[in-house]
Write an enzyme that holds these catalytic residues in place. Structure first.
Site, PDB file in Angstrom:
ATOM      1  N   TRP A 191     -12.073  -5.239  -0.295  1.00  0.00           N
ATOM      2  CA  TRP A 191     -11.218  -6.322   0.041  1.00  0.00           C
ATOM      3  C   TRP A 191     -10.550  -7.519  -0.358  1.00  0.00           C
ATOM      4  O   TRP A 191     -10.302  -8.411  -0.350  1.00  0.00           O
ATOM      5  CB  TRP A 191     -10.404  -5.931   1.483  1.00  0.00           C
TER       6      TRP A 191
ATOM      7  N   GLU B 179      -2.112   9.248  -0.273  1.00  0.00           N
ATOM      8  CA  GLU B 179      -3.316   8.418  -0.161  1.00  0.00           C
ATOM      9  C   GLU B 179      -3.917   9.319  -0.081  1.00  0.00           C
ATOM     10  O   GLU B 179      -5.427   8.896  -0.038  1.00  0.00           O
ATOM     11  CB  GLU B 179      -2.660   8.063   1.430  1.00  0.00           C
TER      12      GLU B 179
ATOM     13  N   ASP C  51      -6.321  -3.089  -2.446  1.00  0.00           N
ATOM     14  CA  ASP C  51      -5.584  -1.840  -3.039  1.00  0.00           C
ATOM     15  C   ASP C  51      -5.163  -2.550  -4.218  1.00  0.00           C
ATOM     16  O   ASP C  51      -5.240  -2.072  -5.334  1.00  0.00           O
ATOM     17  CB  ASP C  51      -3.772  -1.753  -2.463  1.00  0.00           C
TER      18      ASP C  51
ATOM     19  N   ASP D  33       1.086  -0.973   0.027  1.00  0.00           N
ATOM     20  CA  ASP D  33       0.214   0.313   0.252  1.00  0.00           C
ATOM     21  C   ASP D  33       0.316   0.796   0.285  1.00  0.00           C
ATOM     22  O   ASP D  33       0.676   2.111  -0.450  1.00  0.00           O
ATOM     23  CB  ASP D  33      -1.038   0.015   1.492  1.00  0.00           C
TER      24      ASP D  33
ATOM     25  N   HIS E 197       1.050   6.157  -2.064  1.00  0.00           N
ATOM     26  CA  HIS E 197       0.103   5.177  -1.869  1.00  0.00           C
ATOM     27  C   HIS E 197      -0.585   4.922  -3.702  1.00  0.00           C
ATOM     28  O   HIS E 197      -1.065   6.094  -4.420  1.00  0.00           O
ATOM     29  CB  HIS E 197      -1.183   5.324  -1.695  1.00  0.00           C
TER      30      HIS E 197
ATOM     31  N   ARG F  94       5.174   3.878   5.685  1.00  0.00           N
ATOM     32  CA  ARG F  94       4.333   3.622   7.366  1.00  0.00           C
ATOM     33  C   ARG F  94       4.277   2.206   7.188  1.00  0.00           C
ATOM     34  O   ARG F  94       4.085   2.070   8.199  1.00  0.00           O
ATOM     35  CB  ARG F  94       3.351   4.385   7.024  1.00  0.00           C
ATOM     36  N   GLU F  95       3.609   1.088   6.005  1.00  0.00           N
ATOM     37  CA  GLU F  95       3.380  -0.001   6.769  1.00  0.00           C
ATOM     38  C   GLU F  95       4.324  -1.087   5.417  1.00  0.00           C
ATOM     39  O   GLU F  95       4.151  -2.124   6.050  1.00  0.00           O
ATOM     40  CB  GLU F  95       1.521  -0.159   6.189  1.00  0.00           C
TER      41      GLU F  95
END
Length: 899
Positions: free
Chosen positions: A539, A769, A478, A466, A786, A470-471
């Protein structure tokens, strides 16, 4: 003489270490031919297909002598093809492609898993790297040598002081409890007769380091381990050197390494890769043999991760506080390579970020995750490296055991001015082949396309992530949104297959698809603090949408087959939920369920549209009881429709009929529940109207009303988009294909917030994002990398330039060329390397006449549609068409190949 090119095995251009005993082969037919009529494959192991009467050029299974561990063959192909005159001619032989299998069986391994003795394990993010060393003697220089290696952690392998291969972050990111990749390396040239030393450096990586938004650590285990086996053949015979208790373990120059926090290096501790002794070298001790399995070991499905580009700084600015801020001019994923270090013993700190604060220094504040366990608190953003020089000549700092998302680096503690030549930014990603391109007469749209490409490249390291800072997480939603765009621009077939293998492994027993893959598996994700968020519409549906799009792009139905069972399990979960549960508000309003309610999926947690401009801040806990039926039921309908198509492709005729009937019933239920009698969507939002049209949720007589409702909502917003995460990729195509092409272009060219061009005008080099990722005051908000909103560039490919697959086609066998210009554009060009060859489209207009040129590859049929002209069907070759410009007369057909 022409010959087939771009040979592939299991969609891979490099096939060393495969663990497939019947690899599927493919090639691109030679340009300048009309169609392939036959092929012949030969291989060095005696395999010869003879002439096979077939137009197939992909998915050809190996049928030669049985393959086993270590088997190797080189294959080549020639084809027979027809030309424009219909005469058949034979090509020359292709260049050969080697294919070599790795170790297929647990019994092939004599090596043992080894690790370091750790009486006390430091805190996550503070754990050092370990070196594992073995010195051995070869009686003669090798004629052939292979190294097979993997780890619980991230490893690098060195032989006689030289790094083995150019792969990064090995063994890569997978769901380690079920799948662990083994890298196979040809190390013949690194070994010599006499004494040799092999050294491996091991750090936490994905296995036990901190990871993701919540910075959880130890996802797969609490101790790292390494496994390697060198197999050497020489005139003196065969020799195997495997990891075992005779290897030595020692500290390394890496004093800590973590994918999120960063990496610290003290070169004063570097041993140079020389031979070690547990007797004479301080801190050196025998490695510990530790438990570890062999059944989860596997070979590659995707290309490896590499440094694919080095970026030079565009500026270096020294601030009043002494920090030197390096601007690479582009937001990237990876690390820096720094060759100007401090004085011996001095610490240089590198702080990575996407934005600068008011003081001109790097800021990471907008990248700090919320601490869900402590309301109002934030976790640290990480992305900080340190290096201490030893003073040895030629020292270079390249932190290959962490990664960062950054455009800027604040270099702190370096007294001397940093010359631009002494630092570079390293783009680290899966080495995907570029197969698509676009440009047009508008510079800002070209920049937008560039921004989107960069955002995908930065998020294509090992898995589709993503964001790269941060992640770094493989969110399902996504990728299902962006894969149609990615598959046009890059070959993501193997990349997607690898990721889908993890998605299947991470699926819960009840069919729920985990939000993020790779993950530690159902037992962990179902029990964790935020476990309730798994199984959301849009998702979880990725298990259907992603294989379908990969199939459409590649023509490989095997991708559908290997995911079919997981698709069925997901659908059973959704269907059971819809048929057995009712939302509390609906139950309160109607005690007795209406007949259509059995088809409404209106309970459970759903992210919903997510991040709609001007909408409320997301509240994950409140979403557990919210009614998101209008979104979830739409995806229920869409997924069942696709599964009906997939069943037909796979030859499951009965299931196809049943799924099509179920999909129709769900569509009717959605219309009954969420459409007023006058044809307006009850919960009026741009996103809900877009889905109503994109997923064919409304009857033909109501499409015009919903389109008008959508257009009105857009105009009421000042001609701004109002879609969030899920609906944005569909917005412009839905408008264009329902009589609102001009409005689609108005949104595309909108340059006030929220819009894509606002990002361009505010200096974005990757997709944000949030629509206001950099606000009007220059302040950064959340991730600036993103890719999901970048799916808009598919509109440029398929509408502006006008190239798309025909409905029902897969593998670009049948295409439609239909430029639909707007916004004053005077030219556009696109290309796509499909399985059968390169497709090129270019058009330009002088205001009165539109001139279109097209190149169609072998075995491909194109329908060319131009304003005011009858459709023309053409075959392979170069074609030119002229048409008077005028009113858009396109036939409605949605952008996405799924519709």
């Amino acid at each position: 003489m022409s010959a087939p090119t771009r040979l592939r095995a299991e969609h891979l251009p490099e096939a060393l270490g495969l663990t497939v005993t019947a690899p599927r082969l493919g090639w691109t037919p030679p340009a300048g031919t009309n169609s392939q009529t036959a092929y012949r494959i030969t291989a060095g192991n005696g395999w010869d297909t003879g002439r096979q009467e077939s137009a197939a050029c992909s998915g050809i299974p190996y049928t030669g002598p049985a393959l086993d561990s270590r088997s190797r063959f080189e294959w080549r192909v020639r084809t027979w093809n027809t030309g424009e005159d219909g005469a058949e001619t034979a090509t020359g032989w292709s260049q050969p492609m080697p294919v070599e299998l790795g170790l297929l069986h647990a019994t092939d391994w004599t090596a043992q898993w080894i690790g370091a003795d750790e009486p006390e394990i430091p805190a996550a993010g503070e754990r050092p790297g370990y070196a594992f060393t073995k010195t051995f003697t070869l009686e003669a220089a090798p004629q052939k040598a292979r190294a097979y290696a993997t780890a619980h952690g991230i490893y690098e392998l060195f032989i006689n002081g030289r790094r083995v291969g150019d792969q990064q972050l090995t063994p890569g990111s997978t769901s380690y409890n079920t799948t662990l990749q083994v890298q196979a390396h040809d190390v013949t040239d690194l070994l010599r007769g006499g004494s040799n030393t092999v050294r491996a450096v091991l750090t936490d990586g994905w296995y036990r380091g901190t990871f993701g938004y919540t910075r959880d650590a130890g996802m797969y285990g609490t101790r790292t381990a390494f496994l390697a086996q060198l197999e050497v053949e020489s005139a003196a015979g065969r020799q195997t050197i495997g990891t075992d208790g005779s290897w030595l373990v020692s500290a390394t120059e890496i004093t800590s390494a973590d994918l999120m926090a960063g990496q610290r290096v003290d070169f004063r501790m570097h041993d140079g890769g020389s031979a070690l002794s547990a007797v004479t070298s301080p801190g050196v001790r025998p490695a510990v043999v530790c438990p570890g399995g062999f059944t989860e070991l596997t070979g590659p499905l995707a290309p490896p991760t590499r440094v694919t580009r080095d970026l030079a700084p565009v500026s270096i600015t020294r601030l009043s506080n002494g920090h030197q801020v390096v601007d690479f001019g582009q937001n990237i994923h990876g690390w820096v390579r720094l060759s100007q270090l401090g004085a011996p013993g001095e610490t240089v700190t590198l702080e990575y970020g996407e934005s600068l604060g008011d003081d001109g220094d790097v800021t990471r504040d907008h990248l700090r995750p919320f601490d869900f366990r402590t309301p109002g608190a934030f976790l640290d953003a990480g992305q900080v490296d340190t290096v201490i020089a030893s003073g040895a000549p030629g020292e270079v700092f390249e932190p290959r055991h962490t990664t960062h998302g950054f455009q800027f680096v604040s270099v702190q503690g370096l007294a001397m001015d940093l010359p631009p030549a002494e630092i570079s930014g390293c783009l680290v990603r899966t080495d995907l082949e570029r197969i698509g391109a676009f440009s047009c007469s508008d510079a800002r749209l070209n920049k937008l396309h560039d921004v989107v490409e960069w955002s995908f490249l930065d998020n294509s390291c090992e898995v589709p992530t993503d964001c790269p800072q941060r992640e770094k997480a493989g969110w399902t939603g996504d990728w299902q949104l962006f894969i149609p765009t990615a598959a046009y621009l890059f070959d993501v077939t193997g990349f997607s297959r690898k990721w889908l293998r993890d998605v299947r492994a991470d699926q819960w027993e009840n069919g729920v698809i985990a939000n993020i893959s790779p993950s530690p598996g159902p037992a962990v994700t179902s029990a964790e603090f935020m476990g309730f968020t798994n199984g959301s519409a849009g998702w979880g549906d990725a298990i259907v949408l992603v294989p379908w799009e990969a199939y459409v792009a590649s023509g490989d139905a095997g991708i559908l087959a290997e995911n079919w069972e997981a698709m069925q399990r997901w659908l059973r979960f959704v269907r059971t939920t819809a048929e057995t549960q009712r939302h509390a508000a609906r139950a309160a309003a109607r005690t007795t369920p209406a007949p259509h309610e059995q088809y409404l999926w209106d309970t459970g947690f759903h992210f919903g549209e997510w991040m709609e401009p001007g909408g409320p801040e997301p509240d994950l806990f409140a979403a557990r009881s919210a009614d998101q039926g209008i979104v979830a039921t739409a995806y229920y309908r869409h997924t069942t429709d696709l599964m009906a198509r997939i069943a037909r492709v796979l030859g499951f005729a009965g299931e196809a009929v049943a799924l099509a009937e179920l999909s129709a019933n769900i569509g009717n239920a959605w219309e009954t529940e969420y459409l007023h009698a006058d044809g307006h969507v009850t919960q009026a939002s741009q996103a809900n109207c877009v889905r109503a049209l994109a997923f064919d949720l409304v009857s033909p007589e109501h499409r015009a009303t919903v389109t008008a409702q959508l257009a009105g909502l857009i105009r009421d917003a000042g001609t701004h988009l109002g879609t969030g995460f899920l609906a944005t990729p569909y917005l412009l195509p839905v408008l264009a294909d329902n009589g609102e092409l001009d409005l689609a272009y108005e949104l595309l060219m909108q340059d006030s917030e929220p819009s894509w061009l606002t990002m361009v005008d505010r200096g974005a080099t990757t997709m944000w994002e949030l629509w206001n990722g950099i606000d009007a005051n220059g302040i950064a908000h959340q991730s600036l990398n993103h890719y999901s909103k970048g799916a808009v560039v598919s509109f440029l490919h398929r509408f502006t330039a006008g190239l798309r697959q025909a409905h029902g086609s897969a593998g670009w066998e049948r295409i439609v060329i239909e430029p639909r210009p707007g916004a004053g554009l005077t030219a556009a060009t696109t290309s796509h390397q499909g399985p059968r060859g390169l497709i090129e489209v270019h058009w330009a207009t002088d205001g009165a006449v539109l001139t279109l040129t097209a190149t169609i590859p072998s075995g491909t049929t194109a329908e060319v549609r131009l304003p005011g002209e009858p459709a023309a069907v053409v075959g392979p070759g170069h074609h030119t068409f002229l048409a008077a410009t005028g009113r858009d007369t396109a036939q409605p057909e949605l952008m996405r190949s799924t519709l």
